[in-house]
Design an enzyme around this catalytic site. Structure first.
Site, short mmCIF file in Angstrom:
data_model
loop_
_atom_site.label_atom_id
_atom_site.label_comp_id
_atom_site.label_asym_id
_atom_site.label_seq_id
_atom_site.Cartn_x
_atom_site.Cartn_y
_atom_site.Cartn_z
N THR A 1 0.86 -1.21 -0.07
CA THR A 1 0.00 0.04 -0.05
C THR A 1 0.84 1.22 0.32
O THR A 1 1.83 1.08 0.37
CB THR A 1 -1.03 -0.09 1.28
OG1 THR A 1 -1.46 1.42 1.33
CG2 THR A 1 -0.15 -0.29 2.50
N ASP A 2 0.42 2.30 -0.47
CA ASP A 2 0.99 3.69 -0.49
C ASP A 2 1.04 4.14 1.24
O ASP A 2 1.83 4.94 1.32
CB ASP A 2 0.27 4.64 -1.18
CG ASP A 2 -1.02 4.97 -1.01
OD1 ASP A 2 -1.83 4.24 -0.12
OD2 ASP A 2 -1.95 5.86 -1.45
N GLU A 3 0.27 3.52 1.93
CA GLU A 3 0.25 3.96 3.43
C GLU A 3 1.63 3.87 4.15
O GLU A 3 1.87 4.50 5.23
CB GLU A 3 -0.89 3.09 3.98
CG GLU A 3 -2.32 3.70 3.42
CD GLU A 3 -3.57 3.30 4.06
OE1 GLU A 3 -3.50 3.37 5.29
OE2 GLU A 3 -4.53 3.11 3.33
N TYR B 1 -1.84 -0.42 10.83
CA TYR B 1 -1.95 -1.08 9.65
C TYR B 1 -0.95 -0.85 8.79
O TYR B 1 -0.08 -1.95 8.31
CB TYR B 1 -3.10 -0.67 8.91
CG TYR B 1 -3.66 -0.98 7.38
CD1 TYR B 1 -3.22 -2.23 7.05
CD2 TYR B 1 -3.31 -0.17 6.42
CE1 TYR B 1 -3.26 -2.66 5.63
CE2 TYR B 1 -3.21 -0.31 5.24
CZ TYR B 1 -3.26 -1.68 4.62
OH TYR B 1 -3.33 -1.83 3.49
P1 NAD Z 1 -9.39 -7.50 2.28
O1 NAD Z 1 -9.47 -7.19 3.60
O2 NAD Z 1 -10.67 -7.17 1.38
O3 NAD Z 1 -9.14 -8.96 1.77
C1 NAD Z 1 -8.21 -9.43 2.67
C2 NAD Z 1 -8.15 -11.02 2.44
O4 NAD Z 1 -7.25 -11.63 3.10
C3 NAD Z 1 -9.52 -11.53 2.92
O5 NAD Z 1 -9.90 -12.49 1.84
C4 NAD Z 1 -9.35 -12.36 4.00
O6 NAD Z 1 -10.17 -13.46 4.42
C5 NAD Z 1 -7.67 -12.76 3.91
N1 NAD Z 1 -6.89 -13.06 4.79
C6 NAD Z 1 -6.82 -12.41 6.11
N2 NAD Z 1 -6.05 -12.70 7.05
C7 NAD Z 1 -5.82 -14.01 6.54
C8 NAD Z 1 -4.91 -15.15 6.97
N3 NAD Z 1 -4.14 -15.05 8.36
N4 NAD Z 1 -4.61 -16.21 6.25
C9 NAD Z 1 -5.20 -16.47 4.84
N5 NAD Z 1 -5.94 -15.03 4.68
C10 NAD Z 1 -6.29 -14.15 5.20
O7 NAD Z 1 -8.35 -6.46 1.51
P2 NAD Z 1 -8.15 -5.76 0.28
O8 NAD Z 1 -8.62 -4.47 0.22
O9 NAD Z 1 -8.48 -6.92 -1.04
O10 NAD Z 1 -6.56 -5.70 0.01
C11 NAD Z 1 -5.60 -6.68 -0.31
C12 NAD Z 1 -4.38 -6.37 -0.60
O11 NAD Z 1 -3.89 -5.38 -0.81
C13 NAD Z 1 -3.83 -6.02 1.15
O12 NAD Z 1 -2.46 -6.76 1.17
C14 NAD Z 1 -3.87 -4.67 1.14
O13 NAD Z 1 -2.83 -4.33 2.33
C15 NAD Z 1 -3.46 -4.22 -0.22
N6 NAD Z 1 -3.84 -3.01 -0.61
C16 NAD Z 1 -5.31 -2.48 -0.26
C17 NAD Z 1 -5.76 -1.25 -0.99
C18 NAD Z 1 -7.18 -1.04 -0.79
O14 NAD Z 1 -7.52 0.16 -1.10
N7 NAD Z 1 -7.96 -1.74 -0.33
C19 NAD Z 1 -4.58 -0.38 -1.54
C20 NAD Z 1 -3.36 -0.86 -1.47
C21 NAD Z 1 -2.99 -2.05 -1.13
P1 TYD Z 2 -10.82 3.90 4.28
O1 TYD Z 2 -11.99 3.62 3.18
O2 TYD Z 2 -10.81 3.25 5.65
O3 TYD Z 2 -9.56 3.76 3.66
P2 TYD Z 2 -7.88 4.06 4.27
O4 TYD Z 2 -8.17 4.36 5.70
O5 TYD Z 2 -7.22 3.00 3.98
O6 TYD Z 2 -7.45 5.21 3.15
O7 TYD Z 2 -10.85 5.56 4.57
C1 TYD Z 2 -10.75 6.22 3.51
C2 TYD Z 2 -11.04 7.69 4.04
O8 TYD Z 2 -12.33 8.13 4.61
C3 TYD Z 2 -9.98 7.94 5.24
O9 TYD Z 2 -9.56 9.40 5.13
C4 TYD Z 2 -10.90 7.88 6.65
C5 TYD Z 2 -12.45 8.21 5.84
N1 TYD Z 2 -13.49 7.64 6.55
C6 TYD Z 2 -14.70 8.39 6.99
O10 TYD Z 2 -14.47 9.55 6.96
N2 TYD Z 2 -15.72 7.94 7.46
C7 TYD Z 2 -15.67 6.51 7.61
O11 TYD Z 2 -16.75 6.06 7.89
C8 TYD Z 2 -14.75 5.49 7.06
C9 TYD Z 2 -14.70 4.05 7.18
C10 TYD Z 2 -13.54 6.27 6.69
#
Ligand code: NAD
Ligand code: TYD
Length: 350
Positions: free
Chosen positions: A131-133, A156
């Protein structure tokens, strides 16, 4: 012919990556490993679950023995690792779960690969999705590049930063072929409704308050999830060993502006009077340690590997709303069970 382990394939982004690889590479064997936590849902993959080149394995990456046994049995050619605890708010409540899955789980997979791929590191690839975070928060100016120093703030992002460091360490120390990408916030179908966009869609649909943290001034850089899956495909196949790519849509939105746009789209789709959904916007207590702004510079990916985002945000957001409105059963299913108790606890404290 390749056998690829995709971890976290039942989650939001993972399901799009699994679908893309199963459909686009019929000669690959795709093994989806997932623990099926609250965020993992096999209903995300019903359209491809019977394909000949797809298999699901229910396992927990924190189980080192299970990972080693699996690698011994399967002889994977590559791993695309997405399994993670991914929600910042949950990491504030329970950081240890993030250390276990994101750090220990990643190290378990690296160890299994290191042990069972010995002597063949140049023919095997470990792709870590991050992630970019990990780069921390930006002020009003600037963007994250691949050389920005890591400066994570939330449990996280600290756990993801740690996992990135371990992946690089296994490349540098053992010569394993490791690749990392760091992506900005994703949006699209199958997104669990604890994250901002699907939570807001669900609440607007049900005429419930839409919680905006603080003043809604925090900025996120949103990317269509299928564009992320396509970037992963391109990087997986074309990147040099040890390389890192930032992935992002050059699409920054203040949370409050995004929510207003979403309200306008929902008014139109639900046949409501203009401005009706926006009345649901409710400012609530800010998230602790809330990063002000994320913005990704994806020039390297665009120039070297010819990837560009395919969708404008307005179009992607409208498509996302359509998907949630058309998939009521999916939404009802994931919001039954423990969802309500999480929601009540999280928002009653705000
Ligand atoms: P998500 O929470 O929707 O999915 C995570 C998946 O991992 C789930 O299916 C969960 O069951 C599985 N999981 C969790 N713990 C586990 C374990 N101990 N063993 C096996 N499986 C397990 O997450 P996402 O949003 O799809 O993110 C996927 C990846 O991409 C993550 O590594 C996240 O850090 C990264 N990412 C997410 C975003 C975003 O905007 N959502 C952006 C950049 C990077
Ligand atoms: P989120 O979807 O949790 O992603 P991330 O924290 O990984 O960026 O949140 C996106 C943005 O929205 C973040 O600045 C937090 C804000 N947010 C709210 O304002 N209200 C909410 O109920 C949630 C879940 C997030």
């Amino acid at each position: 012919m390749k056998k690829i382990l995709i971890t976290g394939g039942a989650g939001f982004i993972g399901s799009h990556v699994v679908r893309r690889f199963v459909k686009n590479y019929p000669s690959y064997e795709i093994v989806n490993l997932d623990k099926l936590t609250y965020a993992g849902n096999l209903a995300n993959l019903t359209d491809i679950e019977n394909e000949a080149n797809y298999r699901f394995v229910k396992e927990d990456i924190t189980d080192a023995n299970a990972m080693s046994e699996l690698f011994k049995k399967e002889n994977f050619d590559a791993v695309i690792h997405l399994a993670a605890e991914s929600h910042v708010d949950r990491s504030i409540t329970d950081p240890t779960a993030f250390v276990m899955t994101n750090v220990i789980g990643t190290v378990n997979l690296l160890n299994a690969a290191r042990e069972h791929w010995k002597g063949q590191y140049d023919q095997k690839r470990f792709y870590h999705v991050s992630t970019d975070e990990v780069y921390g928060a930006l002020g009003e100016e600037g963007m994250f590049t691949e050389t920005t120093a890591y400066d994570p703030h939330s449990p996280y992002s600290a756990s993801k930063a740690s996992s990135d460091h371990f992946v690089r360490a296994y490349h540098d120390t053992y010569g394993m072929d490791c690749v990392i990408s760091n992506c900005s916030n994703n949006y699209g179908s199958h997104h669990f409704p604890e994250k901002l966009i699907p939570l807001a869609i669900n609440n607007i649909k049900n005429n419930k308050p839409v919680p905006v943290y603080g003043k809604g001034e925090n900025v996120r850089d949103w990317l269509w999830v299928e564009d992320h899956a396509r970037a992963i495909d391109v990087i997986f196949h074309q990147s040099k060993t040890g390389d890192t790519y930032n992935i992002g849509g050059h699409n920054e939105w203040k949370n409050i502006d995004l929510i207003h746009l979403l309200c306008e789209i929902m008014d139109e789709k639900l046949g409501r009077e203009k401005g009706e959904s926006a009345k649901l916007i409710t400012y609530v207590t800010d998230r602790a340690g809330h990063d002000l702004r994320y913005a990704i510079d994806s020039t390297k990916l665009q120039k070297q590997l010819d990837w560009v985002p395919s969708l404008q945000f307005e179009e992607g957001l409208a498509k996302t709303v359509d998907w949630y409105l058309q998939n009521e059963a999916w939404l009802n299913n994931v919001t039954s069970g423990n969802y309500q108790s999480y929601y009540d606890k999280q928002y009653s404290e705000k």
